[in-house]
Design an enzyme around this catalytic site. Sequence first.
Site, PDB file in Angstrom:
ATOM      1  N   ASP A 177      -6.601  -3.532  -7.034  1.00 50.53           N
ATOM      2  CA  ASP A 177      -7.183  -4.215  -5.920  1.00 50.53           C
ATOM      3  C   ASP A 177      -7.389  -5.526  -6.035  1.00 50.53           C
ATOM      4  O   ASP A 177      -7.431  -6.169  -6.999  1.00 50.53           O
ATOM      5  CB  ASP A 177      -8.499  -3.552  -5.317  1.00 50.53           C
ATOM      6  CG  ASP A 177      -8.516  -3.790  -3.682  1.00 50.53           C
ATOM      7  OD1 ASP A 177      -8.007  -2.944  -2.935  1.00 50.53           O
ATOM      8  OD2 ASP A 177      -9.230  -4.705  -3.827  1.00 50.53           O
ATOM      9  N   ARG A 232       0.779  -1.307   0.052  1.00 50.20           N
ATOM     10  CA  ARG A 232      -0.008  -0.069   0.000  1.00 50.20           C
ATOM     11  C   ARG A 232       0.853   1.202  -0.063  1.00 50.20           C
ATOM     12  O   ARG A 232       0.501   2.039   0.659  1.00 50.20           O
ATOM     13  CB  ARG A 232      -1.056   0.075   1.402  1.00 50.20           C
ATOM     14  CG  ARG A 232      -1.911  -1.043   1.330  1.00 50.20           C
ATOM     15  CD  ARG A 232      -3.279  -0.777   0.594  1.00 50.20           C
ATOM     16  NE  ARG A 232      -4.283  -1.758   0.512  1.00 50.20           N
ATOM     17  CZ  ARG A 232      -5.285  -1.848   1.236  1.00 50.20           C
ATOM     18  NH1 ARG A 232      -5.721  -0.480   1.584  1.00 50.20           N
ATOM     19  NH2 ARG A 232      -6.126  -2.739   0.899  1.00 50.20           N
ATOM     20  N   ARG A 277      -8.053  11.279  -5.868  1.00 52.37           N
ATOM     21  CA  ARG A 277      -9.389  10.474  -5.227  1.00 52.37           C
ATOM     22  C   ARG A 277     -10.471  11.596  -5.193  1.00 52.37           C
ATOM     23  O   ARG A 277     -11.601  11.292  -5.072  1.00 52.37           O
ATOM     24  CB  ARG A 277      -9.028   9.940  -4.086  1.00 52.37           C
ATOM     25  CG  ARG A 277      -8.515   8.635  -4.085  1.00 52.37           C
ATOM     26  CD  ARG A 277      -9.613   7.663  -4.464  1.00 52.37           C
ATOM     27  NE  ARG A 277     -10.385   6.938  -3.405  1.00 52.37           N
ATOM     28  CZ  ARG A 277     -11.845   6.972  -3.322  1.00 52.37           C
ATOM     29  NH1 ARG A 277     -12.295   7.682  -4.148  1.00 52.37           N
ATOM     30  NH2 ARG A 277     -12.582   6.473  -2.185  1.00 52.37           N
ATOM     31  N   TYR A 280     -14.143 -12.672   1.210  1.00 47.53           N
ATOM     32  CA  TYR A 280     -15.035 -11.536   0.867  1.00 47.53           C
ATOM     33  C   TYR A 280     -15.915 -11.944   0.194  1.00 47.53           C
ATOM     34  O   TYR A 280     -17.247 -11.374   0.279  1.00 47.53           O
ATOM     35  CB  TYR A 280     -13.925 -10.368   0.144  1.00 47.53           C
ATOM     36  CG  TYR A 280     -12.906  -9.630   0.727  1.00 47.53           C
ATOM     37  CD1 TYR A 280     -13.533  -8.880   1.509  1.00 47.53           C
ATOM     38  CD2 TYR A 280     -11.714  -9.975   0.792  1.00 47.53           C
ATOM     39  CE1 TYR A 280     -12.568  -7.981   2.333  1.00 47.53           C
ATOM     40  CE2 TYR A 280     -10.628  -9.359   1.379  1.00 47.53           C
ATOM     41  CZ  TYR A 280     -10.991  -8.127   2.179  1.00 47.53           C
ATOM     42  OH  TYR A 280     -10.224  -7.589   2.992  1.00 47.53           O
TER      43      TYR A 280
HETATM   44  O1  1CP Z   1       0.585   0.432  -3.349  1.00 48.25           O
HETATM   45  C1  1CP Z   1      -0.280  -0.388  -3.188  1.00 48.25           C
HETATM   46  O2  1CP Z   1       0.044  -1.484  -2.532  1.00 48.25           O
HETATM   47  C2  1CP Z   1      -1.667  -0.204  -3.550  1.00 48.25           C
HETATM   48  C3  1CP Z   1      -2.418  -1.248  -4.520  1.00 48.25           C
HETATM   49  C4  1CP Z   1      -3.387  -2.187  -3.572  1.00 48.25           C
HETATM   50  C5  1CP Z   1      -3.255  -3.238  -3.209  1.00 48.25           C
HETATM   51  C6  1CP Z   1      -1.873  -4.117  -3.234  1.00 48.25           C
HETATM   52  C7  1CP Z   1      -4.557  -1.514  -3.082  1.00 48.25           C
HETATM   53  C8  1CP Z   1      -5.158  -0.388  -3.047  1.00 48.25           C
HETATM   54  N1  1CP Z   1      -5.166  -2.837  -2.545  1.00 48.25           N
HETATM   55  C9  1CP Z   1      -4.215  -3.654  -2.473  1.00 48.25           C
HETATM   56  C10 1CP Z   1      -4.545  -5.365  -1.949  1.00 48.25           C
HETATM   57  C11 1CP Z   1      -5.586  -5.336  -1.171  1.00 48.25           C
HETATM   58  N2  1CP Z   1      -6.937  -4.776  -1.157  1.00 48.25           N
HETATM   59  C12 1CP Z   1      -5.643  -6.366  -0.429  1.00 48.25           C
HETATM   60  C13 1CP Z   1      -4.384  -7.380   0.337  1.00 48.25           C
HETATM   61  C14 1CP Z   1      -3.550  -6.435   1.294  1.00 48.25           C
HETATM   62  C15 1CP Z   1      -3.855  -6.517   2.597  1.00 48.25           C
HETATM   63  O3  1CP Z   1      -4.031  -7.326   3.270  1.00 48.25           O
HETATM   64  O4  1CP Z   1      -3.979  -5.140   2.808  1.00 48.25           O
HETATM   65  C16 1CP Z   1      -6.928  -6.572   0.364  1.00 48.25           C
HETATM   66  C17 1CP Z   1      -7.379  -7.296   1.695  1.00 48.25           C
HETATM   67  C18 1CP Z   1      -7.897  -5.466  -0.293  1.00 48.25           C
HETATM   68  C19 1CP Z   1      -9.337  -5.221  -0.107  1.00 48.25           C
HETATM   69  C20 1CP Z   1      -9.469  -3.774   0.249  1.00 48.25           C
HETATM   70  N3  1CP Z   1      -9.298  -2.873  -0.735  1.00 48.25           N
HETATM   71  C21 1CP Z   1      -9.833  -3.081   1.504  1.00 48.25           C
HETATM   72  C22 1CP Z   1      -9.828  -3.819   2.906  1.00 48.25           C
HETATM   73  C23 1CP Z   1     -11.193  -4.079   3.011  1.00 48.25           C
HETATM   74  C24 1CP Z   1     -11.387  -4.709   4.355  1.00 48.25           C
HETATM   75  O5  1CP Z   1     -12.175  -3.834   5.067  1.00 48.25           O
HETATM   76  O6  1CP Z   1     -11.244  -5.867   4.738  1.00 48.25           O
HETATM   77  C25 1CP Z   1      -9.853  -1.743   1.194  1.00 48.25           C
HETATM   78  C26 1CP Z   1     -10.381  -0.770   1.975  1.00 48.25           C
HETATM   79  C27 1CP Z   1      -9.779  -1.548  -0.226  1.00 48.25           C
HETATM   80  C28 1CP Z   1      -9.982  -0.437  -1.006  1.00 48.25           C
HETATM   81  C29 1CP Z   1      -8.373   0.171  -1.505  1.00 48.25           C
HETATM   82  N4  1CP Z   1      -7.712  -0.579  -2.356  1.00 48.25           N
HETATM   83  C30 1CP Z   1      -6.331   0.206  -2.513  1.00 48.25           C
HETATM   84  C31 1CP Z   1      -6.573   1.385  -1.605  1.00 48.25           C
HETATM   85  C32 1CP Z   1      -5.695   2.526  -1.885  1.00 48.25           C
HETATM   86  C33 1CP Z   1      -7.908   1.284  -1.184  1.00 48.25           C
HETATM   87  C34 1CP Z   1      -8.577   2.458  -0.475  1.00 48.25           C
HETATM   88  C35 1CP Z   1      -9.529   3.080  -1.293  1.00 48.25           C
HETATM   89  C36 1CP Z   1      -9.605   4.457  -1.192  1.00 48.25           C
HETATM   90  O7  1CP Z   1     -10.408   5.155  -0.451  1.00 48.25           O
HETATM   91  O8  1CP Z   1      -8.864   5.435  -1.981  1.00 48.25           O
END
Ligand code: 1CP
Length: 347
Positions: A74, A25, A38, A151
């Site tokens: 994602d 992230r 965003r 999920y």
């Molecule tokens: O630089 C980077 O790593 C960004 C790319 C990236 C990656 C590798 C994002 C962007 N998401 C992920 C992987 C991801 N997404 C995982 C595996 C890694 C981890 O364990 O964190 C998981 C579980 C998710 C699922 C996800 N997507 C969640 C969590 C949900 C939950 O409550 O369990 C969330 C909030 C997202 C949205 C998301 N994905 C990425 C970002 C920057 C965001 C936030 C969105 C925003 O508001 O802009």
Amino acid sequence: MTSRDRFLKALRCEALPRPPLWLMRQAGRYLPEYRALRARHSFLELARTPELAAEVTLQPLKRYALDAAIIFSDILVVPEAMGLPFLFREQGGIEMAFTVKSRADLARLTVSGAAKKLHYVTEAIGLVRARLGNERALLGFCGSPWTLAAYMVNGGAGNNLEALTMMFRLDAKLFRELLGRITAVCCDYVRMLAQSGVDAIQIFDTWGGLCSPEIYGEASLQWIRQMVAAADGQAPVILFAKGKGYDWRALAEAGAAAVSVDWTVDLPALRERLPLTVAVQGNLNPAALLADADGARRAAESLLASMAGRRGFVFILGHGVRPETPPENVSVLVETVRAWTSAPRAK
Ligand code: 1CP
């Protein structure tokens, strides 16, 4: 040596004076330039528009001398491509449009051609590679079938986290059909990523810790193994499993080039236990970046010292950068790792 060479050497367990560094992230809400984009685009617009996804991917690399980029996307784009979209909750976090509870729900999921819908990711990879050249490494990623199923069956975090485990225990046939379908799409997607020119593919088994150790092999690892096979040596695979109740040797034997762990795992002890054909990646606590810069430096130095001279080590956080992280603390972390040099150990 370029950052990309350093990264690839670490995955091959070759000796290096300092480990390569990237962050899970590393693009995201802690960066003001991400929040600015965003404010104008939804998350999905950013992820699905190759030019924007490439720009977000490169944001942290412009600020920091990181050794690798990870493509902005994602893990949930896979269920989405199968016909199960996710939504952003008003109060934060994500929610699936429906959850898979029965055969009828399963019938709503597409397998054939689903991965092709993710062509926007490989287009973004092409754009990032053109801008990065071969200076820095570039990673693609995919969720593990178990974590994606968590999920799809449980819904988002904060929902009924036991539903998938219950399906595994009570309706093994439905579980296997679901996991088989998800795995088929993940394998197609991994093949697409491997052919798109990424240097490595990270598989996120973020919810692997929901399995008790005795079911992990059947519930999660067997499907991951198929994904590693789909990469077919064209791109090394890094396997991230969150938590510590794993049989690490079994994970190391799944065929991945590296195993990535969170901060609850003793990294030097793991390095000792695994053969030098498998790298370890880890595992600074993301919370170490939340307070003062001096604390961040000390935490990074302590991890570096504990791994000094060991081969097969990629420095990363044990989980994602938290949105409330001060960007200056990330600078301190990057400077600390880059300034580090150590002589190789005898072993
Ligand atoms: O630089 C980077 O790593 C960004 C790319 C990236 C990656 C590798 C994002 C962007 N998401 C992920 C992987 C991801 N997404 C995982 C595996 C890694 C981890 O364990 O964190 C998981 C579980 C998710 C699922 C996800 N997507 C969640 C969590 C949900 C939950 O409550 O369990 C969330 C909030 C997202 C949205 C998301 N994905 C990425 C970002 C920057 C965001 C936030 C969105 C925003 O508001 O802009």
